[in-house]
Structure formats: C-alpha cells, structure tokens
Design an enzyme around this catalytic site. Sequence first.
Site, PDB file in Angstrom:
ATOM      1  N   ASP A   1      38.146  47.062  67.897  1.00 18.67           N
ATOM      2  CA  ASP A   1      38.566  45.955  68.748  1.00 18.67           C
ATOM      3  C   ASP A   1      37.652  45.840  69.975  1.00 18.67           C
ATOM      4  O   ASP A   1      37.002  46.799  70.359  1.00 18.67           O
ATOM      5  CB  ASP A   1      40.020  46.230  69.185  1.00 18.67           C
ATOM      6  CG  ASP A   1      40.685  45.003  69.762  1.00 18.67           C
ATOM      7  OD1 ASP A   1      40.160  43.899  69.593  1.00 18.67           O
ATOM      8  OD2 ASP A   1      41.737  45.169  70.407  1.00 18.67           O
TER       9      ASP A   1
ATOM     10  N   HIS B   1      31.175  39.115  68.415  1.00 22.89           N
ATOM     11  CA  HIS B   1      31.431  39.479  67.010  1.00 22.89           C
ATOM     12  C   HIS B   1      30.130  39.885  66.323  1.00 22.89           C
ATOM     13  O   HIS B   1      30.111  40.802  65.514  1.00 22.89           O
ATOM     14  CB  HIS B   1      32.075  38.313  66.270  1.00 22.89           C
ATOM     15  CG  HIS B   1      33.464  37.981  66.765  1.00 22.89           C
ATOM     16  ND1 HIS B   1      34.405  38.956  66.991  1.00 22.89           N
ATOM     17  CD2 HIS B   1      34.073  36.799  67.063  1.00 22.89           C
ATOM     18  CE1 HIS B   1      35.531  38.388  67.420  1.00 22.89           C
ATOM     19  NE2 HIS B   1      35.353  37.086  67.488  1.00 22.89           N
TER      20      HIS B   1
ATOM     21  N   LEU C   1      30.797  58.417  50.348  1.00 26.36           N
ATOM     22  CA  LEU C   1      31.835  57.910  51.255  1.00 26.36           C
ATOM     23  C   LEU C   1      32.526  56.725  50.607  1.00 26.36           C
ATOM     24  O   LEU C   1      31.873  55.853  50.035  1.00 26.36           O
ATOM     25  CB  LEU C   1      31.176  57.448  52.570  1.00 26.36           C
ATOM     26  CG  LEU C   1      32.094  56.783  53.599  1.00 26.36           C
ATOM     27  CD1 LEU C   1      32.962  57.834  54.293  1.00 26.36           C
ATOM     28  CD2 LEU C   1      31.290  56.023  54.657  1.00 26.36           C
TER      29      LEU C   1
HETATM   30  C1  IPE Z   1      43.260  44.181  65.702  1.00 27.10           C
HETATM   31  O1  IPE Z   1      42.753  43.605  66.851  1.00 27.10           O
HETATM   32  C2  IPE Z   1      42.563  43.617  64.489  1.00 27.10           C
HETATM   33  C3  IPE Z   1      41.154  43.957  64.339  1.00 27.10           C
HETATM   34  C4  IPE Z   1      40.455  44.735  65.109  1.00 27.10           C
HETATM   35  C5  IPE Z   1      40.534  43.375  63.195  1.00 27.10           C
HETATM   36  P1  IPE Z   1      43.418  42.323  67.545  1.00 27.10           P
HETATM   37  O2  IPE Z   1      42.539  41.961  68.667  1.00 27.10           O
HETATM   38  O3  IPE Z   1      43.659  41.283  66.523  1.00 27.10           O
HETATM   39  O4  IPE Z   1      44.812  42.870  68.026  1.00 27.10           O
HETATM   40  P2  IPE Z   1      45.671  42.522  69.312  1.00 27.10           P
HETATM   41  O5  IPE Z   1      45.789  41.024  69.358  1.00 27.10           O
HETATM   42  O6  IPE Z   1      44.918  43.051  70.490  1.00 27.10           O
HETATM   43  O7  IPE Z   1      46.968  43.222  69.124  1.00 27.10           O
HETATM   44  C1  IPE Z   2      37.865  42.552  67.310  1.00 28.82           C
HETATM   45  O1  IPE Z   2      37.522  41.985  68.530  1.00 28.82           O
HETATM   46  C2  IPE Z   2      37.437  41.693  66.148  1.00 28.82           C
HETATM   47  C3  IPE Z   2      38.534  40.997  65.461  1.00 28.82           C
HETATM   48  C4  IPE Z   2      39.796  41.067  65.801  1.00 28.82           C
HETATM   49  C5  IPE Z   2      38.180  40.195  64.329  1.00 28.82           C
HETATM   50  P1  IPE Z   2      38.397  40.879  69.285  1.00 28.82           P
HETATM   51  O2  IPE Z   2      37.900  39.537  68.888  1.00 28.82           O
HETATM   52  O3  IPE Z   2      39.836  41.089  69.065  1.00 28.82           O
HETATM   53  O4  IPE Z   2      38.008  41.199  70.783  1.00 28.82           O
HETATM   54  P2  IPE Z   2      38.957  41.189  72.057  1.00 28.82           P
HETATM   55  O5  IPE Z   2      40.141  42.026  71.755  1.00 28.82           O
HETATM   56  O6  IPE Z   2      39.319  39.755  72.313  1.00 28.82           O
HETATM   57  O7  IPE Z   2      38.127  41.779  73.143  1.00 28.82           O
HETATM   58 MG    MG Z   3      41.231  42.163  70.061  1.00 26.56          MG
END
Ligand code: IPE
Ligand code: IPE
Ligand code: MG
Length: 247
Positions: A24, A41, A135
């Site tokens: 995340d 991303h 892996l």
């Molecule tokens: C969890 O992160 C999902 C992924 C990393 C793919 P999110 O950004 O979606 O989760 P929340 O919204 O912080 O709970």
């Molecule tokens: C994780 O990064 C990637 C996905 C959930 C696909 P985020 O897009 O959730 O990044 P933050 O949490 O907004 O920083």
């Molecule tokens: Mg996130």
Amino acid sequence: MTSDRLDRIRLHGDVPEHVAVIMDGNGRWAAERGLPRHLGHREGMKAVLETIEGALEAGVGILTLFAFSTENWQRPYQEVSALMKLLELYARKERDELARQGVEVHVLGELDRLDEVARRAVDSIVTETKGGSKLRLNLTISYGGREEIVRAAKLLSERVRAGELRAEDIDEEALEESLFTRGLPPPDLLIRTSGEYRISNFMLWQLAYTEIYITPVFRPDFTREHLFEAILDYQRRDRRFGRVVAP
Ligand code: IPE
Ligand code: IPE
Ligand code: MG
C-alpha cells in the site's frame, strides 16, 4: 548481493515459508512529490520485482501480494484503467524474467471482472511461468477475503446438492479446500507497507495466526532490505497458537 540482514536470516534458519504483503501507499508516495496517483502506481510496480527477488534470496517458498482488491473497483474509472494497464504491462514485461528465475505465478481473485486484454496478459504470465520451482508467487487481483469465503460456501453447498458431500462433513479442511489458496499453508508473516493498521479485507480466513509486521515505508520505496528486516523481526517472535509454552 551481499546483505548483513540476509546473513542473519540464514544464520537463524527459520525462514517464513509463506509471506503475504499488502503493498500500500502508492498514492501517498506520489502526493508527497506533487505527482499524479498513476505515477505512484507506476513506481509501485517496480517494488513488486524487488520484493520477489528479496523473497527468492531469503528462501521464502510462497509469496502472496495484494495487487488489487474487490473494493478498489470503486475507485475513479481513470485510476482503475491505469492500474489495469499497468498490470497488463507488468505481466508482459516480466513474465520471461520470472520464468527464468524459477517463479511460478498464480493469480487469485474474481478474474471475470478483468477486461479481455488484462485477462489475456494475466493468463499468459500464469502459463509461461508454470513449473517454476524456486518460488510460488500468488498475485491477488480483484480479490476480497469476504468474497472468497462466500464463494467457498457456495462451492460447498453445490457439492452437497450434487450428493458429493454431506453437510455434517463440512469442516475447516473442506472450507480451506474451497478457497483460492487451496493446498497452500497459511501465511506465516503478513507485511503491510505505508503504516496502516488494518487488514483491508485481505485473506481473512488464512490470517488467523499470521504474524503481522507494519512498516511506515510507502510501497514504491519498499526494498528487499525492508523485506529482510520484516523477516528478522518475524524470527524474534514467539508463535503460540493459543497454547501455553512450557517454562
Ligand atoms: C489494500 O489497500 C489493497 C491493496 C494494497 C491492493 P487499500 O488502499 O485499498 O486499502 P485501504 O483503503 O487503505 O483500507
Ligand atoms: C496501493 O496504493 C495500490 C492499490 C491499492 C491498487 P494506494 O493506491 O492504495 O495508495 P494510497 O493508500 O492512496 O497511498
Ligand atoms: Mg491505499
């Protein structure tokens, strides 16, 4: 690559067999730099290969990465499209390298929801890496823990209806066999990047006794050394599984 942390992991010897990572923090990484989210991303994708290589070096057997959740479909259309495009690019670009390194890729989730192009790219990475023995990499895409359990309940009820299974024989093992992770041990270690203290609907069944490690590092900055640090922390844990350890 030489690494003092890696040496210490090997010296200890108890390497987690299954590591799961909620990767995340792409959006916040971008925001800190005044960049649009999709660039976060893009950088976050690079961290995927870094984590895989770290897992290979440490001798982890199974790595499960949370790539896209059921709830992530509710993000703005442009962000979802950018993520799908990146997924497709990633699958095409890395599949040969992953196959060369002995990584067998599996994709877990409701893949029917992916568009045709992303679906084909995902299928090809799975086919091309089949047989990799160093892996097992599970990419969870369009994945939700609750949805996975509901799906398992449906599969079990269909088997009962077909007369293959008696309702009274449904037990933990039968349910486990109906999950996407069928046949795999549960994660020993769960890492979450970007400092959030929550599970966000990830592997709800499988995480029952998993050790959790949370790091403030955002996903694009997460290196193999951060992975090694998490493993070292895991090696200091006392896993009791609800029991009492003899004095
Ligand atoms: C969890 O992160 C999902 C992924 C990393 C793919 P999110 O950004 O979606 O989760 P929340 O919204 O912080 O709970
Ligand atoms: C994780 O990064 C990637 C996905 C959930 C696909 P985020 O897009 O959730 O990044 P933050 O949490 O907004 O920083
Ligand atoms: Mg996130």
